[in-house]
Design an enzyme around this catalytic site. Structure first.
Site, short mmCIF file in Angstrom:
data_model
loop_
_atom_site.label_atom_id
_atom_site.label_comp_id
_atom_site.label_asym_id
_atom_site.label_seq_id
_atom_site.Cartn_x
_atom_site.Cartn_y
_atom_site.Cartn_z
N HIS A 6 2.30 8.80 62.95
CA HIS A 6 3.00 8.44 61.43
C HIS A 6 2.66 10.24 61.53
O HIS A 6 2.15 11.19 62.16
CB HIS A 6 1.01 8.24 60.86
N LYS A 16 -3.37 18.55 62.31
CA LYS A 16 -4.14 17.35 62.99
C LYS A 16 -4.92 18.21 64.18
O LYS A 16 -4.11 18.25 65.02
CB LYS A 16 -3.64 15.98 63.42
N TYR A 76 -10.28 12.51 63.79
CA TYR A 76 -9.22 13.97 62.84
C TYR A 76 -9.74 15.04 62.83
O TYR A 76 -10.98 14.42 62.01
CB TYR A 76 -8.22 12.68 62.47
N ASP A 118 2.75 -0.62 60.95
CA ASP A 118 3.79 0.04 62.04
C ASP A 118 4.76 -0.83 62.73
O ASP A 118 6.20 -0.28 62.92
CB ASP A 118 2.28 0.83 63.06
#
Length: 131
Positions: A6, A16, A76, A118
């Site tokens: 992603h 991130k 994250y 996904d």
């Protein structure tokens, strides 16, 4: 379980900081910065709750991970707000990326659990748009 790959497109790209609170994952990032000398190359790192290593995923990289433990909690910290209208993705098993996820270590014929979202991501050959 396998998540990714992603990213968020500009002007809402995100950096991130990724850590594993419990469990163990194979974390993968892919350089999607056009013009970069490492464009479409990837890096793999094992993150776990023993060594407590973290991985910085810069803006302009796609991110995904494969759970290597029965239960995993991945944390994250991001430097920009999630913008659903600017999401993008690369298919985790795209042959053009050549990522060896090490599935053979999971057992004979093992295949990861992948979310429908996904699994539906297109390959580069099928027109995935990267920045």
């Amino acid at each position: 379980v396998l998540r990714g790959l992603h990213f968020q497109n500009e002007p809402h790209a995100q950096g991130k900081l990724v850590a594993v609170v419990s469990g163990r994952v194979l974390d993968v990032i892919v350089d999607i910065r056009r013009g970069s000398p490492t464009y479409l190359r990837h890096l793999k790192v094992v993150l776990d709750d023993e060594l407590h290593r973290q991985l910085w995923v810069p803006r302009g990289f796609a991110h995904g991970f494969l759970a290597l433990a029965e239960s995993c909690d991945v944390l994250y910290k991001v430097d920009a707000v999630h913008a659903p209208g600017h999401e993008g993705g690369l298919r985790w098993d795209d042959p053009a990326l050549g990522i060896d996820w090490g599935l053979e270590a999971l057992g004979p014929g093992a295949w990861p659990i992948v979310s429908p979202r996904d699994a539906a991501l297109p390959t580069l050959a099928r027109g995935t748009s990267v920045p």
